[in-house]
Write an enzyme that holds these catalytic residues in place. Structure first.
Site, PDB file in Angstrom:
ATOM      1  N   ASP A 176       0.866  -1.210  -0.086  1.00 24.57           N
ATOM      2  CA  ASP A 176       0.019  -0.024  -0.047  1.00 24.57           C
ATOM      3  C   ASP A 176       0.910   1.042   0.024  1.00 24.57           C
ATOM      4  OD1 ASP A 176      -1.613   2.268   0.811  1.00 24.57           O
ATOM      5  OD2 ASP A 176      -2.876   0.968   1.732  1.00 24.57           O
ATOM      6  N   HIS A 177       1.025   1.814  -1.173  1.00 28.96           N
ATOM      7  CA  HIS A 177       2.098   2.787  -1.329  1.00 28.96           C
ATOM      8  C   HIS A 177       1.921   3.790   0.132  1.00 28.96           C
ATOM      9  CE1 HIS A 177      -0.784   5.280  -3.949  1.00 28.96           C
ATOM     10  NE2 HIS A 177       0.162   6.294  -3.751  1.00 28.96           N
ATOM     11  N   ASP A 234     -11.126   1.737  -4.132  1.00 24.20           N
ATOM     12  CA  ASP A 234      -9.870   2.303  -4.830  1.00 24.20           C
ATOM     13  C   ASP A 234      -8.785   3.014  -3.779  1.00 24.20           C
ATOM     14  OD1 ASP A 234      -7.814   2.896  -6.983  1.00 24.20           O
ATOM     15  OD2 ASP A 234      -8.502   4.872  -6.721  1.00 24.20           O
ATOM     16  N   HIS A 239      -5.729   2.621   1.531  1.00 22.81           N
ATOM     17  CA  HIS A 239      -4.962   3.772   1.760  1.00 22.81           C
ATOM     18  C   HIS A 239      -5.639   4.628   3.180  1.00 22.81           C
ATOM     19  CE1 HIS A 239      -2.972   3.134  -1.947  1.00 22.81           C
ATOM     20  NE2 HIS A 239      -3.709   3.812  -2.758  1.00 22.81           N
ATOM     21  N   LYS A 339     -12.208  12.217  -6.292  1.00 24.95           N
ATOM     22  CA  LYS A 339     -11.426  12.704  -7.573  1.00 24.95           C
ATOM     23  C   LYS A 339     -12.313  14.065  -7.791  1.00 24.95           C
ATOM     24  CE  LYS A 339      -9.669   8.569  -8.925  1.00 24.95           C
ATOM     25  NZ  LYS A 339      -8.135   8.752  -8.479  1.00 24.95           N
TER      26      LYS A 339
HETATM   27  C1  BG6 Z   1      -4.017   4.501  -6.012  1.00 21.78           C
HETATM   28  C2  BG6 Z   1      -5.274   4.775  -6.734  1.00 21.78           C
HETATM   29  O1  BG6 Z   1      -3.558   3.642  -5.460  1.00 21.78           O
HETATM   30  O2  BG6 Z   1      -3.563   5.913  -5.291  1.00 21.78           O
HETATM   31  C3  BG6 Z   1      -5.410   6.250  -7.892  1.00 21.78           C
HETATM   32  O3  BG6 Z   1      -5.490   3.897  -7.449  1.00 21.78           O
HETATM   33  C4  BG6 Z   1      -5.040   7.185  -6.747  1.00 21.78           C
HETATM   34  O4  BG6 Z   1      -6.723   6.219  -8.133  1.00 21.78           O
HETATM   35  C5  BG6 Z   1      -3.820   7.067  -6.104  1.00 21.78           C
HETATM   36  O5  BG6 Z   1      -4.975   8.497  -7.817  1.00 21.78           O
HETATM   37  C6  BG6 Z   1      -3.388   8.342  -5.334  1.00 21.78           C
HETATM   38  O6  BG6 Z   1      -2.151   8.311  -4.905  1.00 21.78           O
HETATM   39  P1  BG6 Z   1      -1.034   9.296  -4.487  1.00 21.78           P
HETATM   40  O7  BG6 Z   1      -0.116   8.937  -4.052  1.00 21.78           O
HETATM   41  O8  BG6 Z   1      -1.014  10.160  -5.679  1.00 21.78           O
HETATM   42  O9  BG6 Z   1      -2.022  10.443  -3.447  1.00 21.78           O
END
Ligand code: BG6
Length: 491
Positions: A176-177, A234, A239, A339
């Site tokens: 989970d980045h 998503d 997140h 979004k």
């Molecule tokens: C991703 C989603 O996991 O995270 C995207 O699939 C989203 O829809 C993105 O835009 C957001 O990541 P960050 O790091 O740009 O906040």
């Protein structure tokens, strides 16, 4: 960052795709630039297309030019990085193709191997099975699983079962980045590296917690994927829930994978289910219509390419979560993400309680505000604490004013480049540290909670509420904390 100088092969399935080009290869390039890759570490792109290593290297170079800001693009690193790069054509559904990885000496000389599955999750099972058939699942080999891990508990379990037939839990790194973002890790440093906050970290002192991840982008040409997911799957399931867990968990005994994950799972299990009619009081869904962002007209969800006007997929969610345990009883956690909102920013706001008794005059009382700890993840990384101060000056009497004590990480560590989330996480996989990755029981518990909400939504004929692009989401989202006598923190 501690170095990962053990030689390793990093094989990226989906090696020519968007995630690889935008995030993974730039992150590996930065690690190389910072001297964190062993001299003989190799990076191997793998996908169905027949591409020569030379063409792959050229494609990666173009991606780096585009996605690595020029100020830190480093011509000294490129020749070394290029040498590490190679390409193997593997159709994930053709088991026999995997022998090409053996021919390429993947995992030779007893090296560690990271298989990064940047593909559709439908392929995870067959990739893992073919890797095992070709002897590529030894303990020193790990698989990184990108989200989405399913679209509900059932499908997530099916994916996991397939992977677990050939790899064990210690080898599975579910990414989970958000957990790789610097300020998210800093949240752990703030909570557990100071004595100041922890005694005040409970319902005795905190009134509510707010977690906002607001994006200005729309679905960016991925209507097909997005419409099948929506903001809940998503963003919230992974997140936002992960951020909630880090805020709410008890102090782990140690900073290691199982100690941290054991605490997160307790939070997930204590999340009060939102089911049936409660879903109407505690959640708001929205869908963006056309509008203006930064002075430019933008399209609505149904004007996007490939759209279907019957879609009920939400591009915005706001909800109130409650955690049923001693620490958090009665403290709402308000979560929202969407979004095409007015501003791109993500933050966690810890809103403290009002002073129990005010000694000030009526005028000063009107200015009294509650303390807030704000952890901003993006666009800038900063932490600020709002405290009440006296306005200076003899004529001011006891006039009060909130003042922010700011810790800008960019300013405090101005000689340090702040690494991208994927850099930290890729380094962690290479050095076999799963602390910032999700264990399967966490994924499962998060799906269970989300499934309850989605199932309540599916039983209503009500559509998600429309909101203008560039706004802060549907009006009902504003009303969500107001119903409880609270407000969203303004950006
Ligand atoms: C991703 C989603 O996991 O995270 C995207 O699939 C989203 O829809 C993105 O835009 C957001 O990541 P960050 O790091 O740009 O906040």
């Amino acid at each position: 960052m501690k170095a990962s100088l053990k030689a390793c092969d990093v094989v990226i399935f989906g090696g020519g795709g968007d995630l690889a080009m935008r995030k993974l290869l730039p992150a590996l390039f930065h690690l190389d630039m910072d001297g964190l890759l062993a001299p003989t570490t190799r990076i191997i792109g793998a996908s169905r297309r027949e591409v020569s290593t030379e063409d792959y290297q050229a494609k990666v170079r173009d991606a780096l030019d585009e996605f690595v800001p020029s100020s830190i693009g480093d011509e000294k690193t490129w020749p070394r990085f290029k040498e590490r790069l190679s390409y193997v054509s593997v159709d994930a559904q053709q088991e026999s193709d995997f022998s090409r990885l053996n021919d390429h000496q993947v995992g030779g000389d007893d090296r560690d191997v990271v298989f990064y599955l940047a593909t559709s999750p439908d392929l995870f099972g067959s990739i893992c099975s073919s890797l095992a058939t070709h002897g590529l699942n030894a303990d020193r080999m790990r698989v990184v699983l990108e989200k989405p891990l399913g679209r509900d508990l059932k499908s997530s379990r099916a994916i996991n079962d397939e992977v677990m037939k050939n790899f064990n839990e210690q080898q599975a790194f579910r990414i989970d980045h958000y957990l790789g973002k610097e300020t998210v890790q800093n949240l752990l440093a703030i909570r557990f590296g100071n004595t100041l906050f922890e005694p005040l970290w409970s319902s005795a002192h905190i009134d509510n917690v707010q977690i906002t991840v607001s994006e200005t982008v729309g679905v960016e040409g991925r209507w097909g994927y997005y419409d099948n997911a929506g903001a809940m799957r998503d963003m919230v399931q992974n997140h936002l829930i992960q951020l909630l867990c880090l805020v709410a968990m008890e102090p782990p005994g140690r900073m290691d994978a199982d100690s941290v994950r054991d605490e997160k799972i307790k939070v997930l299990k204590a999340l009060r289910p939102i089911v049936g009619a409660n879903a109407y009081n505690k959640t708001v869904r929205g869908q963006y219509a056309k509008g203006m962002i930064k002075g430019k007209g933008v399209q609505g969800y149904f004007d996007e390419e490939g759209s279907n006007p019957d879609s009920r997929t939400e591009t915005f969610v706001a909800l109130r979560a409650d955690i049923d345990n001693w620490r958090w009883a009665g403290v709402p956690f308000y979560l929202r993400t969407g979004k095409r909102l007015g501003q791109r920013y993500s933050e966690i706001v810890i809103q403290y309680k009002a002073v129990p008794h005010s000694i000030f005059s009526d005028e000063s009382n009107r200015q009294l505000q509650r303390n807030q700890l704000i952890i901003r993840l993006q666009p800038e990384e900063k932490i600020s604490l709002t405290v009440m101060n006296k306005v200076p000056g003899a004529s001011e009497g006891m006039n009060l004013q909130p003042v922010d004590l700011n810790l800008s990480l960019t300013e405090a560590f101005n000689d340090k480049r702040s690494p991208e989330a994927y850099e930290r996480l890729l380094l962690d996989v290479m050095r076999n540290d799963a602390t910032l990755f999700m264990r399967y029981d966490e994924v499962e518990a998060a799906w269970k909670w989300v499934d309850g909400i989605m199932s309540a939504w599916s039983q209503t004929s009500e559509r998600p509420k429309e909101y203008a692009s560039g706004s802060w989401g549907p009006a009902a989202s504003m009303a969500l904390p107001i119903k409880d006598g609270r407000n969203w923190h303004d950006y």
